[in-house]
Design a protein around this motif. Structure first.
Motif, short mmCIF file in Angstrom:
data_model
loop_
_atom_site.label_atom_id
_atom_site.label_comp_id
_atom_site.label_asym_id
_atom_site.label_seq_id
_atom_site.Cartn_x
_atom_site.Cartn_y
_atom_site.Cartn_z
N LYS A 41 0.83 -1.20 0.00
CA LYS A 41 0.00 0.00 0.00
C LYS A 41 0.87 1.25 0.00
N LYS A 42 0.24 2.37 -0.36
CA LYS A 42 0.95 3.64 -0.35
C LYS A 42 1.08 4.17 1.08
N ARG A 43 2.08 5.00 1.27
CA ARG A 43 2.23 5.64 2.56
C ARG A 43 1.07 6.60 2.78
N GLU A 44 0.49 6.58 3.97
CA GLU A 44 -0.66 7.41 4.25
C GLU A 44 -0.48 8.19 5.54
N LEU A 45 -1.14 9.33 5.60
CA LEU A 45 -1.10 10.14 6.80
C LEU A 45 -1.88 9.46 7.92
#
Length: 114
Positions: A41-45
């Protein structure tokens, strides 16, 4: 030299709690925060906090996570409770200075077991 050093990750059972800490040095940050990246998955806040104390949270962690900062020693904490398996990820500390330059820590693994 700017450094962000995370600590506090580990393995915890679902429903448990962990607190992450990030010690920052070498710069003054106007915003500090935590991001996470799960496998594939993408890096998320996750959560951010300004030097003035304003906070913003991802919807998925609202009510469970609390971000705080000690401006005197440039340390930011993330208190995580009611942890879920979907919270499993590498958590990264982030600092942004007044010139909007981003700095990152090396990451700390959080694993939540069922």
């Amino acid at each position: 030299q700017v450094r962000l050093v995370e600590s506090g990750g580990g393995l915890v059972q679902a429903g448990g709690s962990l607190t992450l800490s990030c010690a920052a040095s070498g710069s003054i940050f106007s915003v500090m925060g935590w991001y996470r990246q799960a496998p594939g998955k993408k890096r998320e806040l996750v959560a951010v906090i300004t030097v003035g104390g304003r906070t913003n949270y991802a919807d998925s962690v609202k009510g469970r996570f609390t971000i705080s900062v000690n401006n005197a020693n440039n340390t930011v904490h993330l208190q995580m409770s009611s942890l879920k398996p979907e919270d499993t990820a590498v958590y990264y500390c982030n600092g942004a200075d007044d010139f909007r330059r981003d700095y990152w820590g090396q990451g700390t693994q959080v694993t939540v077991s069922t």
